[in-house]
Design a protein around this motif. Structure first.
Motif, mmCIF file in Angstrom:
data_model
loop_
_atom_site.group_PDB
_atom_site.id
_atom_site.type_symbol
_atom_site.label_atom_id
_atom_site.label_comp_id
_atom_site.label_asym_id
_atom_site.label_seq_id
_atom_site.Cartn_x
_atom_site.Cartn_y
_atom_site.Cartn_z
ATOM 1 N N UNK A 54 -1.668 2.498 -4.119
ATOM 2 C CA UNK A 54 -1.229 2.871 -5.469
ATOM 3 C C UNK A 54 0.049 2.111 -5.818
ATOM 4 N N UNK A 55 0.958 1.983 -4.840
ATOM 5 C CA UNK A 55 2.240 1.318 -5.093
ATOM 6 C C UNK A 55 2.064 -0.128 -5.549
ATOM 7 N N UNK A 56 0.962 -0.765 -5.139
ATOM 8 C CA UNK A 56 0.713 -2.158 -5.517
ATOM 9 C C UNK A 56 -0.323 -2.274 -6.635
ATOM 10 N N UNK A 57 -0.628 -1.156 -7.267
ATOM 11 C CA UNK A 57 -1.587 -1.178 -8.360
ATOM 12 C C UNK A 57 -3.011 -1.435 -7.922
ATOM 13 N N UNK A 127 13.095 4.751 -3.587
ATOM 14 C CA UNK A 127 11.690 5.011 -3.863
ATOM 15 C C UNK A 127 10.964 5.248 -2.541
ATOM 16 N N UNK A 128 9.772 5.834 -2.633
ATOM 17 C CA UNK A 128 8.913 5.945 -1.455
ATOM 18 C C UNK A 128 7.468 5.951 -1.919
ATOM 19 N N UNK A 129 6.544 5.812 -0.964
ATOM 20 C CA UNK A 129 5.116 5.846 -1.276
ATOM 21 C C UNK A 129 4.426 6.925 -0.436
ATOM 22 N N UNK A 134 5.547 9.615 -6.022
ATOM 23 C CA UNK A 134 6.433 8.581 -5.495
ATOM 24 C C UNK A 134 5.793 7.206 -5.555
ATOM 25 N N UNK A 135 4.492 7.132 -5.215
ATOM 26 C CA UNK A 135 3.800 5.845 -5.234
ATOM 27 C C UNK A 135 3.692 5.294 -6.648
ATOM 28 N N UNK A 136 3.478 6.172 -7.628
ATOM 29 C CA UNK A 136 3.396 5.714 -9.019
ATOM 30 C C UNK A 136 4.750 5.219 -9.518
ATOM 31 N N UNK A 137 5.813 5.931 -9.157
ATOM 32 C CA UNK A 137 7.150 5.476 -9.560
ATOM 33 C C UNK A 137 7.481 4.132 -8.915
ATOM 34 N N UNK A 138 7.089 3.969 -7.649
ATOM 35 C CA UNK A 138 7.332 2.698 -6.970
ATOM 36 C C UNK A 138 6.502 1.582 -7.603
ATOM 37 N N UNK A 144 8.593 -3.958 -12.543
ATOM 38 C CA UNK A 144 9.811 -4.375 -13.254
ATOM 39 C C UNK A 144 10.707 -5.284 -12.419
ATOM 40 N N UNK A 145 10.403 -5.424 -11.129
ATOM 41 C CA UNK A 145 11.263 -6.189 -10.225
ATOM 42 C C UNK A 145 11.126 -7.680 -10.522
ATOM 43 N N UNK A 146 12.252 -8.334 -10.778
ATOM 44 C CA UNK A 146 12.215 -9.762 -11.124
ATOM 45 C C UNK A 146 12.920 -10.627 -10.095
ATOM 46 N N UNK A 147 13.249 -10.044 -8.944
ATOM 47 C CA UNK A 147 13.920 -10.788 -7.890
ATOM 48 C C UNK A 147 15.178 -10.078 -7.436
ATOM 49 N N UNK A 148 15.656 -10.453 -6.254
ATOM 50 C CA UNK A 148 16.831 -9.808 -5.696
ATOM 51 C C UNK A 148 16.559 -9.346 -4.276
ATOM 52 N N UNK A 149 17.300 -8.350 -3.856
ATOM 53 C CA UNK A 149 17.243 -7.879 -2.469
ATOM 54 C C UNK A 149 16.414 -6.601 -2.418
#
Length: 380
Positions: A54-57, A127-129, A134-138, A144-149
């Motif tokens: 779910x976390x990865x769609x 976040x957690x899965x 939790x998995x849906x929020x992740x 929305x993540x565009x890069x970073x740590x």
């Protein structure tokens, strides 16, 4: 006189056990000499490995849910209620509405619960899965993540599915490559153990892949607190890691019911590792995540333990000495990315020997996820 077998918890262990009992005690059930009662608080069976996808769609939360009524043999009596008290001396359960239920044999399959509040700032900053929500929020956060740590941190042990932290890390590293974000991202992994995984063969396999893919690993990293405002993860030894996106494996605990009944500390039933009998009570068994046995919290463990307990209870019902024992068998798939996987298999007397990952094993895991509902019904 009718023998009453009560199973508390409708997860993998409880559901498989109830169905196996109807097979092993079919004649006694048909003659009304035995009753199998499964008590579950929600009446819904949850297949938790789906949450990782779910976390990865790659899955919908609905794929991990089924009504227990659809999974249980018609001869199992389902009670949708919360058990509020276990009286092992009087062999009596108290339900949420105040009703009491007598038993002759009791099996606790109450699982584990997430307790993120044990780490200050974790619930707010990570976040957690490990749940559908939790998995849906992740999933949304990753979108929305565009890069970073990006940090995956194991913030508590033991925890459900010990392979999942490694799986997520390798899958998200692959996922970032697919989205063209890998060069703009750092992937970081922390574990409270001396190595990347508690089992040396799994640690060897993991370390090799982390090194090849540029995953930064920090071991002996006991999470002490999270600072959501500064986006910093702090360890008990003073180390600190900054993050843009933090994914954690939250601390787990058993259920208060177990501790209140005097069956074990922190909600884990003190359990004989071979017979699966509760150490501190007669005619009580524990299976799956409920036990304090040094086995992974995995569905396969609960499945194999359910078979052992079904055989032991059936023998007892018939006046025979139970002889079946659990050999510690574990069989788990381990994703090595988005489209390759391997698997681990071991028992009390052996360590896992991991094979090279392949697309074939990844497809096999997907096929098993689809056919899991046959396992829950006790058919495979």
């Amino acid at each position: 006189m009718t023998t009453r077998i009560a199973v508390v918890g409708g997860g993998t262990g409880g559901t498989v056990l109830a169905n196996k009992l109807t097979s092993k005690l079919a004649a006694e059930l048909d003659a009304d000499e035995v009753k199998v009662i499964l008590i579950d608080e929600t009446g819904t069976h949850v297949y938790k490995p789906v949450w990782l996808y779910v976390a990865f769609g790659r899955a919908d939360p609905s794929e991990g849910l089924r009504p227990l009524d659809d999974l249980l043999d018609r001869r199992v009596r389902l009670r949708t209620s919360r058990v509020t008290d276990v009286d092992t001396a009087g062999k009596r359960l108290t339900l949420g509405d105040g009703e009491t239920l007598k038993y002759d044999h009791l099996v606790l399959a109450t699982g584990a619960r997430l307790v993120p509040d044990r780490v200050p700032g974790l619930a707010e900053g990570a976040h957690d899965f490990y749940s559908a929500d939790g998995a849906e929020r992740l999933r949304d956060a990753l979108a929305d993540f565009s890069g970073g740590r990006l940090v995956l941190s194991v913030a508590g042990m033991p925890h459900m599915c010990p392979a999942a932290p490694v799986e997520f890390t390798l899958m998200v590293e692959d996922w970032l490559r697919d989205r063209g974000l890998r060069e703009a991202s750092e992937v970081v992994y922390t574990a409270p153990t001396e190595r990347s995984h508690k089992l040396p063969p799994v640690a060897d396999w993991t370390d090799e892949r982390f090194d090849a893919r540029g995953v930064e690993a920090h071991t002996d990293f006991a999470v002490e607190r999270v600072d959501p405002d500064e986006r910093t993860l702090h360890a008990a030894d003073g180390r600190a890691l900054d993050y843009n996106l933090l994914v954690t494996i939250p601390p787990h605990a058993g259920v208060d019911l177990v501790a209140d009944a005097g069956l074990g500390d922190d909600g884990w039933v003190e359990t004989d590792p071979r017979t699966l009998e509760a150490v501190n009570a007669e005619d009580v068994y524990a299976i799956g995540d409920t036990t304090d046995i040094e086995r992974p919290m995995a569905g396969s463990v609960a499945h194999y333990q359910a078979g052992t307990v079904a055989e032991r209870i059936a023998a007892g019902v018939r006046g025979h000495t139970p002889t079946a024992t659990y050999d510690g068998k574990v069989l788990c798939f381990l994703e090595a990315g988005l489209d390759e996987a391997t698997f681990v298999s071991f028992d009390y007397d052996s360590l896992p020997d991991l094979r090279e990952e392949s697309k074939l094993v990844h497809w096999a895991k997907g096929a098993y996820n689809e056919s899991y509902w046959l396992t829950a019904r006790g058919l495979i």
